[in-house]
Design an enzyme around this catalytic site. Structure first.
Site, PDB file in Angstrom:
ATOM      1  N   LYS A   1       0.830  -1.221   0.000  1.00 53.55           N
ATOM      2  CA  LYS A   1       0.000   0.000   0.000  1.00 53.55           C
ATOM      3  C   LYS A   1       0.854   1.256   0.000  1.00 53.55           C
ATOM      4  CE  LYS A   1      -1.724   1.662   4.133  1.00 53.55           C
ATOM      5  NZ  LYS A   1      -1.452   3.067   4.410  1.00 53.55           N
ATOM      6  N   ASN A   2       1.833   1.289   0.892  1.00 54.23           N
ATOM      7  CA  ASN A   2       2.595   2.530   1.055  1.00 54.23           C
ATOM      8  C   ASN A   2       3.623   2.757  -0.051  1.00 54.23           C
ATOM      9  OD1 ASN A   2       1.086   3.249   3.209  1.00 54.23           O
ATOM     10  ND2 ASN A   2       2.508   2.455   4.753  1.00 54.23           N
TER      11      ASN A   2
ATOM     12  N   ARG B   1      -3.681  10.456   4.641  1.00 52.19           N
ATOM     13  CA  ARG B   1      -2.408  11.145   4.835  1.00 52.19           C
ATOM     14  C   ARG B   1      -1.643  11.233   3.510  1.00 52.19           C
ATOM     15  NH1 ARG B   1       0.869  14.146   8.367  1.00 52.19           N
ATOM     16  NH2 ARG B   1       3.026  13.489   8.219  1.00 52.19           N
TER      17      ARG B   1
ATOM     18  N   CYS C   1      -5.042   8.015   9.389  1.00 53.87           N
ATOM     19  CA  CYS C   1      -5.267   7.364  10.675  1.00 53.87           C
ATOM     20  C   CYS C   1      -4.844   8.272  11.820  1.00 53.87           C
ATOM     21  CB  CYS C   1      -4.464   6.063  10.755  1.00 53.87           C
ATOM     22  SG  CYS C   1      -5.166   4.757   9.757  1.00 53.87           S
TER      23      CYS C   1
ATOM     24  N   ARG D   1       1.308  13.776  13.788  1.00 52.29           N
ATOM     25  CA  ARG D   1       1.527  13.679  12.344  1.00 52.29           C
ATOM     26  C   ARG D   1       1.629  15.053  11.660  1.00 52.29           C
ATOM     27  NH1 ARG D   1      -1.454   8.650   9.704  1.00 52.29           N
ATOM     28  NH2 ARG D   1       0.615   8.365   8.833  1.00 52.29           N
TER      29      ARG D   1
ATOM     30  N   ASP E   1       3.979  -0.082  11.912  1.00 51.89           N
ATOM     31  CA  ASP E   1       2.682  -0.543  11.409  1.00 51.89           C
ATOM     32  C   ASP E   1       2.384  -1.997  11.782  1.00 51.89           C
ATOM     33  OD1 ASP E   1       2.142   1.913  10.331  1.00 51.89           O
ATOM     34  OD2 ASP E   1       3.012   1.440   8.380  1.00 51.89           O
TER      35      ASP E   1
ATOM     36  N   ILE F   1       7.298   6.281  17.767  1.00 49.05           N
ATOM     37  CA  ILE F   1       7.029   7.062  16.551  1.00 49.05           C
ATOM     38  C   ILE F   1       5.681   7.791  16.627  1.00 49.05           C
ATOM     39  CG2 ILE F   1       6.738   6.916  14.030  1.00 49.05           C
ATOM     40  CD1 ILE F   1       8.775   4.580  14.102  1.00 49.05           C
TER      41      ILE F   1
ATOM     42  N   ARG G   1      -9.073   0.066   4.208  1.00 54.02           N
ATOM     43  CA  ARG G   1      -8.223   1.121   3.633  1.00 54.02           C
ATOM     44  C   ARG G   1      -6.881   0.536   3.209  1.00 54.02           C
ATOM     45  NH1 ARG G   1      -7.481   6.382   7.083  1.00 54.02           N
ATOM     46  NH2 ARG G   1      -5.998   6.523   5.394  1.00 54.02           N
TER      47      ARG G   1
HETATM   48  N1  EPU Z   1       6.735  13.922  11.643  1.00 53.51           N
HETATM   49  C1  EPU Z   1       6.839  15.236  12.009  1.00 53.51           C
HETATM   50  N2  EPU Z   1       6.842  16.185  11.028  1.00 53.51           N
HETATM   51  C2  EPU Z   1       6.738  15.873   9.720  1.00 53.51           C
HETATM   52  C3  EPU Z   1       6.637  14.535   9.341  1.00 53.51           C
HETATM   53  C4  EPU Z   1       6.634  13.571  10.330  1.00 53.51           C
HETATM   54  O1  EPU Z   1       6.926  15.542  13.187  1.00 53.51           O
HETATM   55  O2  EPU Z   1       6.757  16.800   8.887  1.00 53.51           O
HETATM   56  C5  EPU Z   1       6.749  12.883  12.682  1.00 53.51           C
HETATM   57  C6  EPU Z   1       5.417  12.136  12.784  1.00 53.51           C
HETATM   58  O3  EPU Z   1       4.512  12.822  13.599  1.00 53.51           O
HETATM   59  C7  EPU Z   1       5.873  10.819  13.377  1.00 53.51           C
HETATM   60  C8  EPU Z   1       7.247  10.593  12.749  1.00 53.51           C
HETATM   61  O4  EPU Z   1       7.665  11.870  12.283  1.00 53.51           O
HETATM   62  O5  EPU Z   1       6.026  10.955  14.763  1.00 53.51           O
HETATM   63  C9  EPU Z   1       7.309   9.632  11.606  1.00 53.51           C
HETATM   64  O6  EPU Z   1       6.249   9.911  10.692  1.00 53.51           O
HETATM   65  P1  EPU Z   1       6.393   9.690   9.137  1.00 53.51           P
HETATM   66  O7  EPU Z   1       6.361  11.011   8.472  1.00 53.51           O
HETATM   67  O8  EPU Z   1       7.513   8.774   8.819  1.00 53.51           O
HETATM   68  O9  EPU Z   1       5.030   8.962   8.824  1.00 53.51           O
HETATM   69  P2  EPU Z   1       4.165   9.164   7.541  1.00 53.51           P
HETATM   70  O10 EPU Z   1       5.055   9.411   6.404  1.00 53.51           O
HETATM   71  O11 EPU Z   1       3.049  10.087   7.806  1.00 53.51           O
HETATM   72  C10 EPU Z   1       4.220   6.678   6.740  1.00 53.51           C
HETATM   73  C11 EPU Z   1       3.226   5.607   6.467  1.00 53.51           C
HETATM   74  C12 EPU Z   1       2.603   5.154   7.780  1.00 53.51           C
HETATM   75  C13 EPU Z   1       3.715   4.641   8.692  1.00 53.51           C
HETATM   76  C14 EPU Z   1       4.798   5.712   8.869  1.00 53.51           C
HETATM   77  C15 EPU Z   1       6.010   5.242   9.641  1.00 53.51           C
HETATM   78  C16 EPU Z   1       2.448   6.153   4.280  1.00 53.51           C
HETATM   79  C17 EPU Z   1       1.344   6.646   3.409  1.00 53.51           C
HETATM   80  N3  EPU Z   1       2.194   6.118   5.579  1.00 53.51           N
HETATM   81  O12 EPU Z   1       3.496   7.721   7.372  1.00 53.51           O
HETATM   82  O13 EPU Z   1       1.737   4.086   7.460  1.00 53.51           O
HETATM   83  O14 EPU Z   1       3.186   4.315   9.939  1.00 53.51           O
HETATM   84  O15 EPU Z   1       5.249   6.174   7.591  1.00 53.51           O
HETATM   85  O16 EPU Z   1       6.621   4.168   9.022  1.00 53.51           O
HETATM   86  O17 EPU Z   1       3.508   5.793   3.796  1.00 53.51           O
HETATM   87  C18 EPU Z   1      -0.142   2.710   7.737  1.00 53.51           C
HETATM   88  O18 EPU Z   1       0.157   2.181   6.653  1.00 53.51           O
HETATM   89  O19 EPU Z   1      -1.024   2.244   8.495  1.00 53.51           O
HETATM   90  C19 EPU Z   1       0.569   3.915   8.149  1.00 53.51           C
HETATM   91  C20 EPU Z   1       0.118   4.702   9.123  1.00 53.51           C
END
Ligand code: EPU
Length: 421
Positions: free
Chosen positions: A22-23, A92, A116, A121, A307, A329, A400
């Site tokens: 998915k991601n 997201r 989610c 985030r 995840d 995280i 999802r």
């Molecule tokens: N963070 C910040 N500022 C930012 C970006 C991130 O503070 O500008 C923080 C977040 O709040 C979090 C940490 O950094 O505490 C890591 O977040 P990350 O940005 O890596 O997460 P994401 O990119 O929003 C993706 C996946 C998530 C997965 C995370 C971590 C996608 C679409 N989503 O989210 O997947 O949990 O990386 O590996 O790629 C899921 O599939 O269920 C899912 C939530």
């Protein structure tokens, strides 16, 4: 809203196909915006987040044809540069359209993305990266406007203080078509980031250091269309491995030999699950637990994925001993454990990031609501080993991210039924 009715107690056995990641699918769909030629993507899972991403592409003016697991996308005639609130609110990953829209059109307006509710985030790292790439960003009441400056820097070094996954992807997407070089340090190295880079490379992008924490991108003038196959989903792979282990079954996971399984399986193997590669599958046998993983901390790749943490908590409720499970995280990842406690699990919430699980516990079926995608799937897993019937409401949240979850589990012998409310 739909719900799942699950009668626990059946051992899972048989073969199940693992779907596309998915991601990886979501950023690869967004990357189609970077070319006016057709892109063909194979192994795209039929899940709601993909449907929402395709709706965003259609709304922007793309031609989309999605049949089976193949999507054909043509972004020649993009009409809008802005992300509609009603669609961006759904996930997201809507954020991933920002980078390509900036690269192609130099401006974009978008609302704060949905997704989610597992923590704060923020998107500050995306915004500061765009600023370094030569854009001005405005925020007003969770609505954002970004425009390209007259003068853009020819060489940019971005250090991410968190190895953010979508942040890394967005900055790659914004950098591949540009008159200049971009270096991203502390870049996320997850398999989905690698898939995106491989697809972009096939389109003509110049990206060096793929799969490492330092990515160097030499911008090119334009990208071409391509045909690319999304890798198998290591999170779905881990989820079905846990399902087999939990129920004491024996399941062959098919189509996932190319998954980098080490970061996912090591805590499961420590707990006694047997996980062995076969010719065309990976076999998971969960006859008995020999130990509990005394401490499990999530990490950025190749650490144990956040995840899979919710599912690992459920697995730990069935092993003998005490385990500390720690996800630094996301602040709200652990909140669903109160539902496991009502089912009979012996879990102490130490703080927002850590829980202590004592096992094994006998779980009882309950009527529950899915709070988010991964926690919802964890409740399904708990229901598979619980005594009696469970009802998991808001099942769409699970759909999802998991393709054909009811069909797949039922084919392995689970008593599971989907009912539309
Ligand atoms: N963070 C910040 N500022 C930012 C970006 C991130 O503070 O500008 C923080 C977040 O709040 C979090 C940490 O950094 O505490 C890591 O977040 P990350 O940005 O890596 O997460 P994401 O990119 O929003 C993706 C996946 C998530 C997965 C995370 C971590 C996608 C679409 N989503 O989210 O997947 O949990 O990386 O590996 O790629 C899921 O599939 O269920 C899912 C939530």
């Amino acid at each position: 809203m739909a719900k799942y009715l699950i009668e626990g107690g059946n051992k899972l056995s048989g073969r199940v196909a693992i779907s596309g990641n998915k991601n990886a699918a979501l950023p690869c769909l967004a990357a189609c915006l970077l070319t006016s030629q057709e892109v063909v993507l194979h192994n795209i899972p039929q899940i709601l987040d993909v449907v929402s991403s395709l709706d965003i592409l259609k709304e922007l003016g793309a031609q989309v044809d999605f049949q089976g697991n193949t999507a054909r996308i043509n972004c020649k005639a993009i009409k809008h540069h802005d992300l509609p609130e009603s669609l961006a609110n759904k996930l997201r990953a809507s954020l991933l359209f920002v980078g390509p829209l900036l690269a192609r059109f130099g401006k974009v307006e978008f609302p704060h993305p949905g997704g989610c509710v597992i923590g704060k985030r923020g998107i500050d790292l995306h915004l500061s990266g765009f600023q370094q790439l030569g854009y001005t960003t405005h925020e007003n009441n969770f609505a954002y406007k970004i425009t390209r400056n007259r003068v853009v820097p020819s060489e940019v070094h971005i250090f991410l203080d968190i190895a953010t996954v979508t942040g890394t992807e967005n900055l790659i997407l914004a950098s591949v078509i540009r008159d200049g070089k971009t270096v991203i340090r502390n870049a996320a190295q997850e398999p989905h980031v690698v898939d995106l880079c491989r697809m972009l490379t096939l389109m003509g992008a110049k990206i060096y250091g793929i799969g490492t924490s330092t990515l160097t991108i030499e911008g090119v003038k334009e990208l071409s269309g391509t045909e690319f196959t999304i890798s198998p989903d290591h999170i779905e792979f881990g989820t079905y491995a846990i399902a087999a282990g939990l129920t004491g079954g024996e399941v062959e996971l098919v189509g996932c030999q190319t998954v980098d399984s080490d970061p996912v399986i090591w805590p499961m193997m420590k707990m006694g699950l047997s996980i062995t590669p076969q010719d065309e599958s990976i076999k998971v046998t969960g006859k008995k637990f020999t130990a509990i993983s005394p401490k499990l901390v999530t990490g950025v790749w190749p650490g144990f994925p956040t995840d899979l943490m919710s599912a690992m908590i459920v697995l730990s409720t069935q092993a003998k001993g005490v385990s500390l499970l720690h996800d630094w995280i996301f602040e709200s990842r652990m909140f669903f454990v109160d539902k496991l406690i009502t089912m009979g699990a012996n879990i102490t919430i130490a703080d927002p990031h850590r829980v202590i699980v004592s096992g094994p516990s006998r779980l009882q079926g309950k009527k529950l609501e899915s709070p988010d995608l991964r926690a919802g799937m964890a409740l399904v897993l708990a229901a598979l080993v619980a005594e009696g019937q469970s009802v998991i409401d808001r099942a769409e949240l699970i759909e999802r991210g998991y393709e054909d979850v009811v069909v797949k589990l039922a084919s392995l012998g689970a008593k599971i039924q989907r009912i539309d409310n």
